[in-house]
Design a protein around this motif. Sequence first.
Motif, PDB file in Angstrom:
ATOM      1  N   ARG A  37       7.299  53.487  66.702  1.00 36.48           N
ATOM      2  CA  ARG A  37       6.809  52.307  65.989  1.00 36.48           C
ATOM      3  C   ARG A  37       5.286  52.332  65.922  1.00 36.48           C
ATOM      4  NH1 ARG A  37      10.746  47.426  68.313  1.00 36.48           N
ATOM      5  NH2 ARG A  37      12.693  48.452  67.709  1.00 36.48           N
ATOM      6  N   GLN A  38       4.765  51.958  64.756  1.00 32.46           N
ATOM      7  CA  GLN A  38       3.324  51.865  64.562  1.00 32.46           C
ATOM      8  C   GLN A  38       2.859  50.420  64.629  1.00 32.46           C
ATOM      9  OE1 GLN A  38       0.965  54.411  63.983  1.00 32.46           O
ATOM     10  NE2 GLN A  38      -0.524  52.759  64.209  1.00 32.46           N
ATOM     11  N   PHE A  39       3.657  49.513  64.065  1.00 28.89           N
ATOM     12  CA  PHE A  39       3.343  48.080  64.056  1.00 28.89           C
ATOM     13  C   PHE A  39       4.463  47.343  64.772  1.00 28.89           C
ATOM     14  CE2 PHE A  39       1.149  49.879  60.465  1.00 28.89           C
ATOM     15  CZ  PHE A  39      -0.042  49.180  60.380  1.00 28.89           C
ATOM     16  N   ILE A  40       4.119  46.548  65.766  1.00 30.45           N
ATOM     17  CA  ILE A  40       5.110  45.775  66.498  1.00 30.45           C
ATOM     18  C   ILE A  40       4.581  44.373  66.742  1.00 30.45           C
ATOM     19  CG2 ILE A  40       6.073  47.800  67.648  1.00 30.45           C
ATOM     20  CD1 ILE A  40       4.538  46.998  70.152  1.00 30.45           C
ATOM     21  N   GLU A  41       5.471  43.515  67.197  1.00 33.06           N
ATOM     22  CA  GLU A  41       5.088  42.183  67.630  1.00 33.06           C
ATOM     23  C   GLU A  41       5.044  42.149  69.155  1.00 33.06           C
ATOM     24  OE1 GLU A  41       6.898  38.909  65.058  1.00 33.06           O
ATOM     25  OE2 GLU A  41       8.191  40.620  64.570  1.00 33.06           O
ATOM     26  N   ALA A  42       4.354  41.160  69.705  1.00 32.71           N
ATOM     27  CA  ALA A  42       4.236  41.050  71.153  1.00 32.71           C
ATOM     28  C   ALA A  42       5.613  40.983  71.799  1.00 32.71           C
ATOM     29  CB  ALA A  42       3.417  39.816  71.527  1.00 32.71           C
ATOM     30  N   ASP A  43       5.738  41.631  72.952  1.00 34.41           N
ATOM     31  CA  ASP A  43       6.965  41.702  73.757  1.00 34.41           C
ATOM     32  C   ASP A  43       8.017  42.627  73.161  1.00 34.41           C
ATOM     33  OD1 ASP A  43       5.974  39.903  75.712  1.00 34.41           O
ATOM     34  OD2 ASP A  43       6.529  38.206  74.437  1.00 34.41           O
ATOM     35  N   ARG A 108       3.360  37.671  62.499  1.00 29.95           N
ATOM     36  CA  ARG A 108       3.883  37.651  61.130  1.00 29.95           C
ATOM     37  C   ARG A 108       3.014  36.769  60.235  1.00 29.95           C
ATOM     38  NH1 ARG A 108      10.527  37.647  61.258  1.00 29.95           N
ATOM     39  NH2 ARG A 108      10.750  39.180  62.921  1.00 29.95           N
ATOM     40  N   TRP A 109       2.482  37.365  59.212  1.00 29.06           N
ATOM     41  CA  TRP A 109       1.751  36.628  58.174  1.00 29.06           C
ATOM     42  C   TRP A 109       2.628  36.604  56.923  1.00 29.06           C
ATOM     43  CZ3 TRP A 109      -3.421  34.700  58.054  1.00 29.06           C
ATOM     44  CH2 TRP A 109      -4.146  34.872  59.242  1.00 29.06           C
ATOM     45  N   VAL A 110       2.933  35.414  56.426  1.00 32.52           N
ATOM     46  CA  VAL A 110       3.708  35.320  55.198  1.00 32.52           C
ATOM     47  C   VAL A 110       2.808  35.703  54.033  1.00 32.52           C
ATOM     48  CG1 VAL A 110       3.236  32.845  54.963  1.00 32.52           C
ATOM     49  CG2 VAL A 110       5.161  33.852  53.756  1.00 32.52           C
ATOM     50  N   SER A 221       6.929  51.216  60.536  1.00 35.42           N
ATOM     51  CA  SER A 221       5.927  52.223  60.195  1.00 35.42           C
ATOM     52  C   SER A 221       4.750  51.633  59.431  1.00 35.42           C
ATOM     53  CB  SER A 221       6.558  53.351  59.375  1.00 35.42           C
ATOM     54  OG  SER A 221       7.031  52.863  58.124  1.00 35.42           O
ATOM     55  N   ASP A 222       4.987  50.576  58.652  1.00 42.45           N
ATOM     56  CA  ASP A 222       3.885  49.975  57.897  1.00 42.45           C
ATOM     57  C   ASP A 222       3.708  48.492  58.164  1.00 42.45           C
ATOM     58  OD1 ASP A 222       5.968  48.777  56.519  1.00 42.45           O
ATOM     59  OD2 ASP A 222       5.627  49.854  54.641  1.00 42.45           O
ATOM     60  N   GLY A 223       4.538  47.910  59.022  1.00 50.61           N
ATOM     61  CA  GLY A 223       4.346  46.519  59.427  1.00 50.61           C
ATOM     62  C   GLY A 223       4.788  45.491  58.413  1.00 50.61           C
ATOM     63  N   THR A 224       5.655  45.858  57.482  1.00 52.75           N
ATOM     64  CA  THR A 224       6.144  44.893  56.501  1.00 52.75           C
ATOM     65  C   THR A 224       7.555  44.454  56.874  1.00 52.75           C
ATOM     66  OG1 THR A 224       7.015  46.644  55.072  1.00 52.75           O
ATOM     67  CG2 THR A 224       4.747  45.898  54.668  1.00 52.75           C
ATOM     68  N   GLY A 225       7.944  43.292  56.349  1.00 59.00           N
ATOM     69  CA  GLY A 225       9.284  42.803  56.629  1.00 59.00           C
ATOM     70  C   GLY A 225       9.668  41.657  55.711  1.00 59.00           C
ATOM     71  N   PHE A 236      16.160  32.330  48.673  1.00 67.20           N
ATOM     72  CA  PHE A 236      14.799  32.834  48.553  1.00 67.20           C
ATOM     73  C   PHE A 236      14.504  33.868  49.626  1.00 67.20           C
ATOM     74  CE2 PHE A 236      14.621  28.969  51.065  1.00 67.20           C
ATOM     75  CZ  PHE A 236      13.756  29.249  52.115  1.00 67.20           C
ATOM     76  N   ILE A 237      13.531  34.691  49.347  1.00 73.41           N
ATOM     77  CA  ILE A 237      13.104  35.765  50.230  1.00 73.41           C
ATOM     78  C   ILE A 237      11.656  35.540  50.625  1.00 73.41           C
ATOM     79  CG2 ILE A 237      12.773  38.257  50.488  1.00 73.41           C
ATOM     80  CD1 ILE A 237      14.835  38.627  48.254  1.00 73.41           C
ATOM     81  N   ILE A 238      11.368  35.614  51.919  1.00 71.12           N
ATOM     82  CA  ILE A 238      10.003  35.544  52.403  1.00 71.12           C
ATOM     83  C   ILE A 238       9.592  36.942  52.853  1.00 71.12           C
ATOM     84  CG2 ILE A 238       8.451  34.615  54.170  1.00 71.12           C
ATOM     85  CD1 ILE A 238       9.243  32.548  52.125  1.00 71.12           C
ATOM     86  N   ALA A 239       8.483  37.426  52.343  1.00 70.96           N
ATOM     87  CA  ALA A 239       7.935  38.719  52.765  1.00 70.96           C
ATOM     88  C   ALA A 239       6.756  38.472  53.701  1.00 70.96           C
ATOM     89  CB  ALA A 239       7.488  39.537  51.557  1.00 70.96           C
ATOM     90  N   PHE A 240       6.707  39.257  54.779  1.00 64.63           N
ATOM     91  CA  PHE A 240       5.615  39.089  55.736  1.00 64.63           C
ATOM     92  C   PHE A 240       5.037  40.436  56.122  1.00 64.63           C
ATOM     93  CE2 PHE A 240       9.587  39.260  58.170  1.00 64.63           C
ATOM     94  CZ  PHE A 240       9.309  40.234  59.111  1.00 64.63           C
ATOM     95  N   GLU A 241       3.842  40.388  56.695  1.00 67.20           N
ATOM     96  CA  GLU A 241       3.191  41.566  57.242  1.00 67.20           C
ATOM     97  C   GLU A 241       2.869  41.308  58.712  1.00 67.20           C
ATOM     98  OE1 GLU A 241      -0.317  42.335  55.004  1.00 67.20           O
ATOM     99  OE2 GLU A 241       0.748  43.106  53.249  1.00 67.20           O
ATOM    100  N   ILE A 242       3.030  42.336  59.547  1.00 72.93           N
ATOM    101  CA  ILE A 242       2.633  42.242  60.945  1.00 72.93           C
ATOM    102  C   ILE A 242       1.181  42.701  61.044  1.00 72.93           C
ATOM    103  CG2 ILE A 242       3.059  43.074  63.286  1.00 72.93           C
ATOM    104  CD1 ILE A 242       5.971  43.520  62.450  1.00 72.93           C
ATOM    105  N   ARG A 243       0.303  41.759  61.341  1.00 72.81           N
ATOM    106  CA  ARG A 243      -1.118  42.096  61.413  1.00 72.81           C
ATOM    107  C   ARG A 243      -1.821  41.119  62.337  1.00 72.81           C
ATOM    108  NH1 ARG A 243      -1.847  39.931  55.346  1.00 72.81           N
ATOM    109  NH2 ARG A 243      -2.860  37.926  55.741  1.00 72.81           N
ATOM    110  N   ASN A 244      -3.057  41.469  62.704  1.00 71.95           N
ATOM    111  CA  ASN A 244      -3.856  40.601  63.573  1.00 71.95           C
ATOM    112  C   ASN A 244      -4.614  39.569  62.754  1.00 71.95           C
ATOM    113  OD1 ASN A 244      -3.099  42.017  65.907  1.00 71.95           O
ATOM    114  ND2 ASN A 244      -4.626  43.586  65.467  1.00 71.95           N
TER     115      ASN A 244
END
Length: 244
Positions: A37-43, A108-110, A221-225, A236-244
Motif C-alpha cells: 500500500r502507498q496510501f492508507i488511513e490511520a490504524d 478522506r477528502w470528498v 496505490s493512488d489513494g482514491t476511493g 449517488f456515488i461519493i468519490a474521495f481521496e486519501i490525503r493530508n
Amino acid sequence: MKNLLKLLFLTLFVTLYSCNKDDGPSIIPTTLFTQDRQFIEADEQITFTNNSTDAVSYTWDFGDTKTSNEENPVHTYTTTGDFVVTLTATSETGDQSTSTRSVTVGERWVVALGVESIPFEDQNGDPWDADNSGPDLLFGFTQADAETFSPYNITDGLDVQASDLPFGGTLPPANQEILTDEDWAFIFIDNDEPLDDLNQSTVMASFLINPVTVASEKDYSDGTGTFVFESLGFSFIIAFEIRN
C-alpha cells in the motif's frame, strides 16, 4: 628442533589464514523492498516485502519512531503524515546498504459526486416543481450535528430530467472537506425561485452516513476511493481521496 619448526610453521599458517580472512573482499548487499500500500488511513496495516540479496540482517525504520528487525514486517501507522521508510541491509562482512520508499497516511477528502438516480415525485406523488419541469438540484453534506451548511448547485441552474441521469462532476475546492468518522448528513434540495433564497427551496432527502466506516472501494496505490448509497429512489456515488 623439529618441534620448534612445526610450531613456527603452524604459527605462520594461522597468521596468513587470519590475514587472508580479514582482508577478504567485502560483500555489499543489494537492498530492495516493496509495499502492498502507498496510501492508507490511520490504524491501517501495511506489509513490506524484502527483496534484498547478500544480506544476513535487516533494520527497518518506518519514519514514525518505530523500527523492526524482521525480514518482512507488517506495520500500523496511527497518525497521519508523509513517512519515509528506510531499510538497511547488512551482509556477513558487516557492509551495509539502504533503500527508501514513502507512505502517505491521510484522511478522506470528498472530491466528486455522481448522481445515478433521483425520484421525480415527492412522497405524496406530486412533482417537485408544479410545472413538472424537474428539480433544480442543490447538494450538500455536513456533520450531522452541524447547525448550518453550504450546498452548491450541481445542475448549473437547470432543471433535471430523467434523460440527464446519470451525471456528476468534481466538487468545487471550497466544498471539498475531510470526512470524519461520525455521522454526516448528505442532503438533496430542490432549489426553487428565487434561486438565492433557500427558504423557498425544498429538502428532497437527507441521509445519515458515516463516510469512513461505510463500505468503500479503495485503491491503495493512488489513494482514491468511492462509496455508493441508495435509498428512497436516490442513488449517488461519493468519490474521495486519501490525503493530508
